[in-house]
Structure formats: C-alpha cells, structure tokens
Design a protein around this motif. Structure first.
Motif, PDB file in Angstrom:
ATOM      1  N   UNK A 258      -4.476   4.884   6.484  1.00 40.13           N
ATOM      2  CA  UNK A 258      -4.106   6.297   6.649  1.00 40.13           C
ATOM      3  C   UNK A 258      -2.599   6.520   6.719  1.00 40.13           C
ATOM      4  N   UNK A 259      -1.840   5.769   7.550  1.00 41.18           N
ATOM      5  CA  UNK A 259      -0.389   6.005   7.574  1.00 41.18           C
ATOM      6  C   UNK A 259       0.294   5.687   6.254  1.00 41.18           C
ATOM      7  N   UNK A 260      -0.211   4.668   5.532  1.00 41.88           N
ATOM      8  CA  UNK A 260       0.376   4.336   4.234  1.00 41.88           C
ATOM      9  C   UNK A 260       0.123   5.448   3.230  1.00 41.88           C
ATOM     10  N   UNK A 261      -1.113   5.938   3.189  1.00 38.68           N
ATOM     11  CA  UNK A 261      -1.441   7.049   2.290  1.00 38.68           C
ATOM     12  C   UNK A 261      -0.590   8.265   2.648  1.00 38.68           C
ATOM     13  N   UNK A 262      -0.438   8.514   3.961  1.00 35.60           N
ATOM     14  CA  UNK A 262       0.377   9.643   4.400  1.00 35.60           C
ATOM     15  C   UNK A 262       1.815   9.528   3.949  1.00 35.60           C
TER      16      UNK A 262
END
Length: 263
Positions: A236-240
């Motif tokens: 999730x943080x990488x996609x964000x």
C-alpha cells in the motif's frame, strides 16, 4: 519551517472564520455524519438479506468500511479540490496563486482546507474498534504501526489520483466532469474485491487502485489472504508513493501549460 508556518496561519484563519459562522460549521459536520451513516446503514441492510458477501461476514465488511473512512477523512480535509476548475481556471484565481512564493498546489490545498472532515476519520476508528472487538481479533502494538503506514499510503493514493484528475483542467478549456465519476468509483474500494469480475478487480487494484484505500489494507488486520489480499496490503505505501509521484508530475506539467485567465 516556512510551509509549516503557512499551514498554521491558514488553520488559524479557518478557525476565526468558523467561530464567526458556528452554525455553518456544525451543519457541515452533521451532514457529513449523516452521509457516512447512510452508507453504513446500506451495508447493514444488505446483510439483512444475505449472511455473507463474497464470503465476508457483516462484521468484516463493516470493519473494511471503518478503515475506508479513516484515510478518506484525512484526504478530504487536506485535498478539497472539487471546485478547482471553476474557481481557479474559469474565474482566474490561479493567476493570483502563481504570484506567491509557496508552491501553487500547496497554496490551493490550504485555501480549501476542511478540518471538519476529520470527524469522519474519528468515526471510522470507532467503527474499526467496535468491529475489532466483535471479531475477536488479536491486538498488538505492531497493528497500530501498520495502521498508520496503511493510512498514509491510502491518503497518498487518493491525493495522487485526484491531483492528476484535477490537473486535467490545465489541458482542457472546459471544466471537466470526471471528478464526480471517480468519486463514485472509489466507493467500490470499501467492499470485498472478490465480488467483482476480473476486469473490475484489475481496474480497482492496478489502474485506479481504490482497493488499496479500503479492502486490501483492511484484509491485513482481518487475516484474509484470498487472492493474496493481506500480502498485497504490504504494498500500500509503495502504491501510494507511485500514484502520488504520477499525480504531482501531471500537475507540474499542467502548470507549465497554464497561460492565464485571459479576458
């Protein structure tokens, strides 16, 4: 420090304005709570007709909705860009913004800041807490850390997508109506993704990754790893970060195309 001070000054100005028109403030809070309440009631009504939704229980779906509310409340507080085209492009206020030293997007966000939306995040945390207890989920300190990480990642996804979509106004002479469409699509991210067909799953996961603002990170806490959901949550943080960089890139390129309001 300059940008932090700027944020503080805008917050003070907002507070002064709202203290002058207190009734408007509480009406806004009440309307937001009613809207979120109606969405929750809809979920509860659905489960009056079926025991599960794609294999997910009522408490699990309510938990997902609670998580969904947390980053969304933060996003709508600081990224209130709904009327950007009409106010800054059509009416020419972008000219004023570009004459100031702070980054243009940061100024626009501060001018439209909406702190009452944070109440929605608080309600989301309450819903999560109640569902957490009902489901009997184990609780560890690491869960708080992961919650913070997932919320930050989800907010970045929201920010990147809507910044990119708002920037379309720089490429078109007419106000765009795509934001309401995206607002409706994002709602699909608060339901179990396995209830959709493969095309919609792909859309919500990789093209318009709204599944990463709700059901996917929530799956980590629920221990649901169908189709690798709880594993995907860790991204999730990488996609964000990726979506936010794309959004800011589109915005900065759009600014270069802006030529003023004209006559």
């Amino acid at each position: 420090m300059f940008y932090a001070t700027l944020l503080w000054e805008y917050m003070k100005n907002y507070a002064k304005t709202r203290l002058t028109y207190r009734a408007d403030f509480w009406l806004e809070v009440l309307s937001d709570l009613m809207f979120q309440g109606l969405n929750l009631i809809f979920i509860l009504i659905v489960f009056q007709h079926t025991p599960t939704l794609g294999g997910w229980s009522e408490a699990e779906v309510v938990f997902v909705y609670g998580f969904f509310m947390v980053p969304y409340g933060i996003f709508t507080t600081f990224f209130n860009l709904w009327n950007f085209s009409e106010r800054y492009i059509v009416k020419g206020e972008m000219d004023r913004v570009l004459t100031r030293p702070a980054h243009n997007l940061y100024q626009i966000l501060l001018e439209n800041i909406d702190p009452p939306s944070l109440i929605g995040s608080a309600v989301g945390l309450v819903i999560m807490g109640l569902s957490w207890s009902q489901l009997g989920l184990p609780f560890e300190v690491l869960d708080l850390v992961m919650l913070l990480v997932f919320v930050i990642g989800a907010v970045m996804i929201y920010a990147g997508l809507y910044t990119a979509l708002t920037a379309i106004s720089f490429y078109s002479d007419a106000p765009t109506g795509i934001l309401p469409l995206m607002y409706n699509i994002q709602g699909y991210g608060r339901y179990p993704i396995n209830i959709y067909n493969k095309a919609i799953r792909f859309l919500l996961t990789w093209l318009l990754p709204f599944a990463f603002v709700g059901v996917i990170p929530a799956s980590y806490f629920l221990g649901r790893n169908e189709d690798g959901l709880s594993t995907l949550a860790l991204y999730t943080p990488l996609v964000g970060a990726i979506v936010l960089v794309i959004g800011l890139t589109i915005w900065n390129r759009g600014i270069k195309r802006y030529r003023g309001a004209g006559s």
